[in-house]
Structures are given as structure tokens and as C-alpha cells.
Write an enzyme that holds these catalytic residues in place. Structure first.
Site, PDB file in Angstrom:
ATOM      1  N   THR A  70       0.826  -1.206   0.000  1.00  0.00           N
ATOM      2  CA  THR A  70       0.000   0.000   0.000  1.00  0.00           C
ATOM      3  C   THR A  70       0.855   1.248   0.000  1.00  0.00           C
ATOM      4  O   THR A  70       0.654   2.165  -0.818  1.00  0.00           O
ATOM      5  CB  THR A  70      -0.946  -0.004   1.217  1.00  0.00           C
ATOM      6  N   SER A 196       5.340  -6.675  -1.916  1.00  0.00           N
ATOM      7  CA  SER A 196       5.065  -6.777  -0.484  1.00  0.00           C
ATOM      8  C   SER A 196       5.637  -8.062   0.080  1.00  0.00           C
ATOM      9  O   SER A 196       5.696  -9.090  -0.604  1.00  0.00           O
ATOM     10  CB  SER A 196       3.553  -6.732  -0.251  1.00  0.00           C
ATOM     11  N   SER A 197       6.020  -8.020   1.335  1.00  0.00           N
ATOM     12  CA  SER A 197       6.655  -9.149   2.008  1.00  0.00           C
ATOM     13  C   SER A 197       5.665 -10.222   2.444  1.00  0.00           C
ATOM     14  O   SER A 197       5.892 -11.414   2.234  1.00  0.00           O
ATOM     15  CB  SER A 197       7.434  -8.646   3.227  1.00  0.00           C
ATOM     16  N   HIS A 198       4.542  -9.818   3.019  1.00  0.00           N
ATOM     17  CA  HIS A 198       3.670 -10.817   3.655  1.00  0.00           C
ATOM     18  C   HIS A 198       2.864 -11.637   2.656  1.00  0.00           C
ATOM     19  O   HIS A 198       2.144 -12.560   3.046  1.00  0.00           O
ATOM     20  CB  HIS A 198       2.747 -10.153   4.688  1.00  0.00           C
ATOM     21  N   THR A 234      13.105   5.408  10.857  1.00  0.00           N
ATOM     22  CA  THR A 234      14.144   4.399  10.902  1.00  0.00           C
ATOM     23  C   THR A 234      13.676   3.141  10.181  1.00  0.00           C
ATOM     24  O   THR A 234      12.575   2.651  10.426  1.00  0.00           O
ATOM     25  CB  THR A 234      14.484   4.059  12.365  1.00  0.00           C
ATOM     26  N   CYS A 323      -8.439  -5.736   1.718  1.00  0.00           N
ATOM     27  CA  CYS A 323      -8.253  -4.333   2.097  1.00  0.00           C
ATOM     28  C   CYS A 323      -9.488  -3.519   1.766  1.00  0.00           C
ATOM     29  O   CYS A 323     -10.100  -3.679   0.721  1.00  0.00           O
ATOM     30  CB  CYS A 323      -7.045  -3.739   1.373  1.00  0.00           C
TER      31      CYS A 323
END
Length: 380
Positions: A70, A196-198, A234, A323
Site C-alpha cells: 500500500t 510486499s513481504s507478507h 528508521t 483491504c
């Protein structure tokens, strides 16, 4: 619970979990700190950036780590469009992820004009209509690589060819295709892409954005230090390390994993195709879709009811994208499917841990739901 919602999210890979813990212990320092601990963290971050760039077939200079798909979509579209200056026209499709529509709505409120290209009955972007929509003042077009609801693969090179003649920027949401398709084959045709990672067994809260280094962009928020000013805060280095570990794992024996997904898809299709109460959306040959996403509907049974019934029977399925507000399927709307039929849409998505016997059990559960509700609805 037998899980059939892998397109929404995946379980964390054990190796990714190990990478997260190792980075948390040994590379906890801020990557922008100038002491030795900070330098070690910075070195790991740049290693991750280079590895990801290799998988995408792009320059590491264009990789920016984000909090997920997103944010990647929002940053790419808004930053690139602002950098275009006087061009005030944008194009996308109604079938895109909600984050794309969010970026478009934001820019519309700033005075930009948005055009929406239709999708064909096969779930593909209408190239002829797109050709008629592009203008000299079109700044950017955003079209997903793989649709998250029915799994269709959009013709990215053909879309790129339409846009190049007017030097129109091309953003591509690759969240559903990364790890399933070879993105090196499409990265030369786009100006930016998001992943995206997930979705690939990495941790949540991590993703990446690629922007071609030759393209000018302006940050949404000025004077930020991290990620070359693309975003602030960070960086989530443990999450990034785990993300890259998941990437490495998902690409191991990828062809065998894809073949397994095709076999699982065939099992589901063969079990239900003779029942006229089921409608499959785009169940075609290889090359036009990814196998792990199956879009279908049960005639006369709203998707929300089918999902809740399946849940009570021990199966996790979806009514579409996870989403946003629960409205009728975006892709059904883009394909001009009637609202009543669109309300019946459900999505089955399979993954690493899906077994053939689980698919057969799901088919049995869906058949029982159809038997219980579809006949009842039609007889009223």
C-alpha cells in the site's frame, strides 16, 4: 482451519523468522548512525537492497524499502506525478487495489483528472480503450500486473508500448505477481513497481518500491533522511532481512511450486465445473493467469454468506481483496458484471501448505453451501 486465503496473507517462513531474530540481535543500530554498529546495519541494508534488485532485474539505486504494498503504491504514484509538473491527467482501472484508488482520489482532490479504463469479460485491460484515453497531458498510468481477485495477468509490454510514444509514466502493482512470475521480464517496461513481504511468507509491515533512477520524483514529505528521502522513519532492518530471506526461499524450485498450484486448481475446477450453480471467472490456459487465485461465485448466494458458512465448516476463504470497505468485487465492477452477481463473488487462493485432499474437502463444502442456499434462493 484449512486456509484458502493466501492472496490476502501468508504464514511466516521459518527461515525468515530466523533472519528477523538474527538482525534484531546483531544489526539493531540505526542504519544512518555513523559509528561502527550503525555501519554494520547500513551494510546489511545495502546487501538486502542489492539482492532484491537482482531478483527484479533492476538497479539497486532504484529500490526503496517501505512498510508494504500500500505505501509503495501511494509513494510511487504521488511522488512521480508531482514530479511531472504541468501534466494533470492520470489513468487506472476500476479493478486495481484500494491503495491505487486512494492515491488517485488524493490527486483528484489536488486538481488532477482521473480516467478509468475498462476490463474485458476475461478480466484483461481493454487496450483499445486505453489507447483512446491517453493524452499529451497524461502524466501516469497505473495498471496491476496480476489481479488480486481472479488472477489475470495483464499484458504489461503491450501497455508499455502504448505509453512510450507520449512518454507517459507507467506504474505497476506487482504485489500479487512477485514470487509467482518472473518480474525480470516486465521490469524493463515499467517506470515503477511495488511488492510486499507478507504475500510471499515474509513478515508484515515490509515491502519495497522500485523507481527507475532516470525518472524524476518529488518526495511526498520533504526533508526526510532515510531511503534517500522517499520516506521517513528508521528502517525496519529486521523485517527487511526477513523479507529478503523469504524472497530467496520462494524462488527456490519456483517452477515446481507453480506446477503444484496448477494441479490444485485443476482439482477444484474438475470437482465443481459440472455444477451449473458455480461460475468461474477466467479459468483459462497458462500464460493468462496465475494458478493459485481462483475467482468464482455460487448462483444466488452472496459471497459474505458463503464465506461465513465456509468458515463455520473450517475453511478460510475470501470475498475478494482483504483491504478496504466490504463492497462488491472491484474486478466484477470493472468487468461490468451485474451488481447481484458481483455480490456473490468469492475468492479461493492456495499456497505452500495447501494439500490436494484439502482442495477436495473445500469443493465438498462449497457444494453443500450451494445445495443449502442456492436452490432455496432460486425457489423464492
Amino acid at each position: 482451519m484449512k486456509y484458502f486465503d493466501y492472496a490476502a496473507s501468508t504464514p511466516l517462513d521459518p527461515k525468515a523468522q530466523e533472519a528477523f531474530c538474527a538482525a534484531s540481535e546483531h544489526a539493531f543500530a540505526n542504519t544512518e548512525s555513523l559509528h561502527d554498529s550503525g555501519s554494520r546495519s547500513h551494510f546489511l541494508l545495502e546487501q538486502c537492497r542489492s539482492k532484491l534488485a537482482d531478483y527484479l532485474g533492476v538497479s539497486p539505486e532504484g529500490i526503496y524499502f517501505t512498510s508494504g504494498g500500500t505505501e509503495s503504491n501511494l509513494l510511487a504514484i504521488i511522488s512521480l506525478v508531482i514530479g511531472q509538473g504541468e501534466k494533470k491527467h492520470l489513468i487506472t482501472s476500476h479493478g486495481e487495489h484500494s491503495s491505487i484508488h486512494s492515491a488517485m482520489d488524493y490527486l483528484a482532490a489536488k486538481g488532477y483528472e482521473i480516467s478509468y479504463v475498462s476490463m474485458t469479460k476475461d478480466g484483461m485491460v481493454d487496450l483499445e480503450e486505453l489507447s483512446g484515453l491517453v493524452r499529451k497531458d497524461t502524466a501516469l498510468v497505473s495498471i496491476q500486473h496480476v489481479n488480486s481477485e481472479i488472477g489475470t495477468i495483464q499484458p504489461i509490454p503491450k501497455i508499455s508500448a502504448l505509453l512510450k510514444r507520449l512518454d507517459i509514466l507507467f506504474h505497476c502493482d506487482c504485489v500479487q505477481s512477485f514470487g509467482k512470475l518472473e518480474l525480470k521480464e516486465i521490469s524493463p517496461y515499467v517506470d515503477s513497481l511495488s511488492i510486499s513481504s507478507h504475500k510471499i511468507y515474509g513478515p508484515k509491515g515490509v515491502g519495497a518500491l522500485y523507481v527507475n533512477p532516470v525518472r524524476y520524483w518529488e518526495p511526498v514529505f520533504p526533508h526526510l533522511a532515510h531511503e534517500k528521502g522517499m520516506r521517513g522513519g528508521t528502517v525496519n532492518l529486521p523485517g527487511i532481512a526477513a523479507f529478503i530471506s523469504a524472497v530467496e526461499t520462494v524462488y527456490e524450485d519456483r517452477d515446481l511450486k507453480i506446477e503444484k498450484a496448477w494441479k490444485l486448481r485443476s482439482i477444484l475446477f474438475d470437482a465443481l465445473q459440472k455444477d451449473e450453480r458455480f461460475t468461474f471467472y477466467h479459468n483459462e490456459e497458462k500464460g493468462s493467469q496465475v494458478p493459485h487465485i481462483v475467482g468464482l461465485s455460487i448462483r444466488g448466494v452472496e459471497g459474505q454468506l458463503a464465506m461465513l458458512e465456509a468458515n463455520s465448516m473450517g475453511f478460510a476463504i475470501s470475498t475478494g481483496s482483504a483491504c478496504g470497505i466490504k463492497t462488491p468485487s472491484k474486478v466484477m465492477n470493472a468487468m461490468k458484471i451485474g451488481s447481484e452477481e458481483a455480490k456473490c463473488f468469492i475468492r479461493i487462493s492456495m499456497g505452500r501448505h495447501t494439500k490436494a485432499e484439502d482442495v477436495l474437502d473445500l469443493a465438498g463444502a462449497l457444494s453443500s453451501i450451494a445445495q443449502k442456499y442456492s436452490t432455496q434462493t432460486l425457489s423464492q
